[in-house]
Design an enzyme around this catalytic site. Structure first.
Site, PDB file in Angstrom:
ATOM      1  CG  ASP A   1      -2.877   9.087  18.263  1.00  0.00           C
ATOM      2  OD1 ASP A   1      -3.577   8.789  17.280  1.00  0.00           O
ATOM      3  OD2 ASP A   1      -3.123  10.067  19.005  1.00  0.00           O
TER       4      ASP A   1
ATOM      5  CG  HIS B   1      -7.032   6.549   8.728  1.00  0.00           C
ATOM      6  ND1 HIS B   1      -6.644   7.750   8.197  1.00  0.00           N
ATOM      7  CD2 HIS B   1      -7.699   5.911   7.748  1.00  0.00           C
ATOM      8  CE1 HIS B   1      -7.085   7.851   6.956  1.00  0.00           C
ATOM      9  NE2 HIS B   1      -7.729   6.743   6.651  1.00  0.00           N
TER      10      HIS B   1
HETATM   11  P1  ADP Z   1      -7.998  11.125  16.239  1.00  0.00           P
HETATM   12  O1  ADP Z   1      -8.130  10.894  14.765  1.00  0.00           O
HETATM   13  O2  ADP Z   1      -7.688   9.884  17.051  1.00  0.00           O
HETATM   14  O3  ADP Z   1      -9.156  11.858  16.840  1.00  0.00           O
HETATM   15  P2  ADP Z   1      -5.944  13.098  15.534  1.00  0.00           P
HETATM   16  O4  ADP Z   1      -5.114  13.940  16.452  1.00  0.00           O
HETATM   17  O5  ADP Z   1      -5.183  12.414  14.468  1.00  0.00           O
HETATM   18  O6  ADP Z   1      -6.721  12.072  16.462  1.00  0.00           O
HETATM   19  O7  ADP Z   1      -7.039  13.989  14.822  1.00  0.00           O
HETATM   20  C1  ADP Z   1      -7.968  14.718  15.578  1.00  0.00           C
HETATM   21  C2  ADP Z   1      -8.553  15.839  14.728  1.00  0.00           C
HETATM   22  O8  ADP Z   1      -9.728  16.313  15.384  1.00  0.00           O
HETATM   23  C3  ADP Z   1      -7.605  17.016  14.593  1.00  0.00           C
HETATM   24  O9  ADP Z   1      -7.714  17.567  13.316  1.00  0.00           O
HETATM   25  C4  ADP Z   1      -8.126  18.000  15.660  1.00  0.00           C
HETATM   26  O10 ADP Z   1      -7.926  19.352  15.335  1.00  0.00           O
HETATM   27  C5  ADP Z   1      -9.598  17.702  15.667  1.00  0.00           C
HETATM   28  N1  ADP Z   1     -10.157  17.946  17.020  1.00  0.00           N
HETATM   29  C6  ADP Z   1      -9.882  17.276  18.136  1.00  0.00           C
HETATM   30  N2  ADP Z   1     -10.551  17.817  19.186  1.00  0.00           N
HETATM   31  C7  ADP Z   1     -11.235  18.864  18.716  1.00  0.00           C
HETATM   32  C8  ADP Z   1     -12.116  19.841  19.275  1.00  0.00           C
HETATM   33  N3  ADP Z   1     -12.435  19.849  20.560  1.00  0.00           N
HETATM   34  N4  ADP Z   1     -12.644  20.756  18.464  1.00  0.00           N
HETATM   35  C9  ADP Z   1     -12.347  20.751  17.158  1.00  0.00           C
HETATM   36  N5  ADP Z   1     -11.532  19.882  16.563  1.00  0.00           N
HETATM   37  C10 ADP Z   1     -10.981  18.941  17.316  1.00  0.00           C
END
Ligand code: ADP
Length: 464
Positions: free
Chosen positions: A359, A155
């Site tokens: 990322d 991922h």
């Molecule tokens: P990573 O997997 O590195 O955290 P991504 O952007 O691919 O980054 O995925 C992050 C996921 O987590 C997304 O679905 C996002 O909506 C969720 N997310 C990130 N921060 C929050 C938050 N503060 N509250 C709820 N969901 C969150």
């Protein structure tokens, strides 16, 4: 698929229907196909020699948890996975913390998990392994004699050849990955780096069909860009915000950022770029606010404590220098937000600011686009270093190291005419739909089904 599907991921969902993203997609896949989900349950601490433990009463598929001791947690999870592999894959070799104990813990957990899975797997089963916690799992399963299909999906970004030098000598990603039937990666750039590693480290040959040939076996290496559950997200974002007072408070030019508080997300530079935008804007009566939602993550790792302190200091300075009695330019929220509310916040925001240094994909970029009103969409400002930028080329692409460029992109986004916003939104939305997460798991599993690890005479003749 003749046998059952066994999905392996670091965490196992505990809710009956997990919310959002990857976990939801895997849940839906298993719900349709049946099978087993193997993962660690943070609530469950077992002695390491025990078999997998059944948790919950999910009728469509089984959930089996493996236990981690405190030592495993320190060495496998916080140590090798998150203080060695994570920084190496995110081009932060300077943050690698090396210890023999980390590597031993990583191998010990993977070996034990392979034995536990081997107890429940049949030869016609398909095993789908997720992410960097389990690179060696196929090698360990093959040592035990498992001959069935094993797929892997990474991922996070695939590391560049030069960065692999920061791994301990014995930790050979190339040898570990060669024991899978199919290696799935997020982007075409990841595939190029992975193939380069196979060629350089194993002397593997690239075949006509994009597979690599190593000894008498082949490994498929392909990109499967991951996405979101588009229909659900669009429907959620469209519903009006229940809290009318909150909706009124959030009027005006909102710029939104949503990220786990990770050093790979480029948050300090994002705050600096927003500060620079405030400083350079010509119309001083215009009061944009940056709403940054950044829940803490991996707080036991020092690098994460450092980034938190740096951000708190920057946030304090930015507000101190720019706030007015009736205007707070930066709202920095350090916790999780309900996904329904999150979808609506994206929709209200005029700009989605997504500026990681590295990322794998970045799902926030896709969520932001999916949440927009097609008649009056906001603008996505997206780092070129995010996997999502490979296909979402109509976002405003920026260099996350260049504060000036990001500040200019903010100015451009906040002043963009409706027609251009709509054109860019439509192009990005087409990409978001093309990578819907339901299709992603179907595509991956169908490629895994068609893969063949042992070389046949046909493939010998086709490569000459
Ligand atoms: P990573 O997997 O590195 O955290 P991504 O952007 O691919 O980054 O995925 C992050 C996921 O987590 C997304 O679905 C996002 O909506 C969720 N997310 C990130 N921060 C929050 C938050 N503060 N509250 C709820 N969901 C969150």
């Amino acid at each position: 698929m003749s046998g059952k599907l066994i999905v392996v991921s670091n965490r196992i969902p505990t809710a009956a229907t997990p919310a959002g993203g990857l976990v939801y997609a895997l849940h839906e896949t298993l719900r349709k196909t049946g099978g087993i989900w193997v993962g660690s349950d943070p609530e469950f601490h077992a002695s390491p020699s025990r078999s997998l433990t059944e948790i919950g009463d999910q009728s469509a598929y089984r959930r089996l948890a493996f236990g981690l001791t405190e030592l495993d947690h320190q060495t496998f999870y916080l140590g090798f996975a998150n203080s060695v592999l994570w920084p190496v894959c995110h081009r932060r070799g300077d943050l690698v913390r090396m210890s023999r104990r980390f590597e031993q813990g990583y191998r010990r957990v993977n070996k034990r998990l392979a034995q536990q899975i081997f107890e429940v797997a049949k030869v016609d089963d398909t095993i789908w392994v997720h992410d960097y916690h389990f690179f060696p799992l196929a090698s360990e399963l093959r040592k035990l004699g498992f001959e069935g299909k094993i797929g892997f999906f990474l991922h996070i970004p695939f590391p560049a050849l030069g960065d692999l030098g920061a791994l301990p000598l014995e930790a050979s990603l190339a040898r570990w990955l060669a024991d899978y039937d199919l290696v799935g990666l997020q982007t075409r750039a990841d595939v190029a780096r992975c193939l380069e590693m196979f060629r350089s480290e194993l002397g593997a040959e690239l075949m006509n069909d994009g597979k690599i040939k190593y000894g008498d076996q082949t490994v498929g290496v392909r990109s499967f860009p991951i996405g979101i559950d588009v229909d659900t997200f669009v429907a959620t974002a469209k519903r009006p915000m229940a809290d009318a007072k909150l909706a009124a408070d959030l009027s005006g030019d909102i710029v939104i950022g949503v990220d786990r508080l990770d050093y790979s997300k480029g948050l300090p530079n994002r705050f600096r770029a927003f500060g620079r935008y405030l400083e350079t804007r010509t119309d001083k009566s215009r009061r944009a606010s940056l709403l940054q939602i950044a829940p803490p993550t991996r707080e036991e790792v020092t690098a994460y404590q450092d980034i938190r302190h740096e951000l708190e200091e920057l946030a304090g300075r930015l507000n101190g220098e720019n706030a007015e009695l009736d205007w707070t330019p930066l709202r920095y929220i350090h916790r999780n937000i309900d996904r329904n509310l999150l979808a609506k916040l994206y929709r209200i925001a005029r700009v989605g600011l997504v500026t990681p240094f590295a990322d794998g994909m970045n799902l926030v970029a896709k969520e932001y686009i999916a949440a927009q009103d097609p008649n009056d969409p906001g603008v996505l400002v997206l780092s070129r270093m995010a996997g999502a930028a490979e296909d979402m080329t109509q976002a405003l692409l920026v260099n996350p190291y260049d504060i000036e460029e990001m500040s200019e992109a903010l100015t451009q986004a906040l002043n963009m005419p409706l027609q251009e916003r709509q054109d860019r939104y439509e192009a990005c939305m087409a990409q978001v739909k093309a990578t819907d997460v339901g299709r992603w798991s179907e595509n991956y599993l169908s490629a895994l089904k068609d893969s063949r690890r042992k070389l046949s005479w046909d493939s010998f003749s086709s490569t000459g």
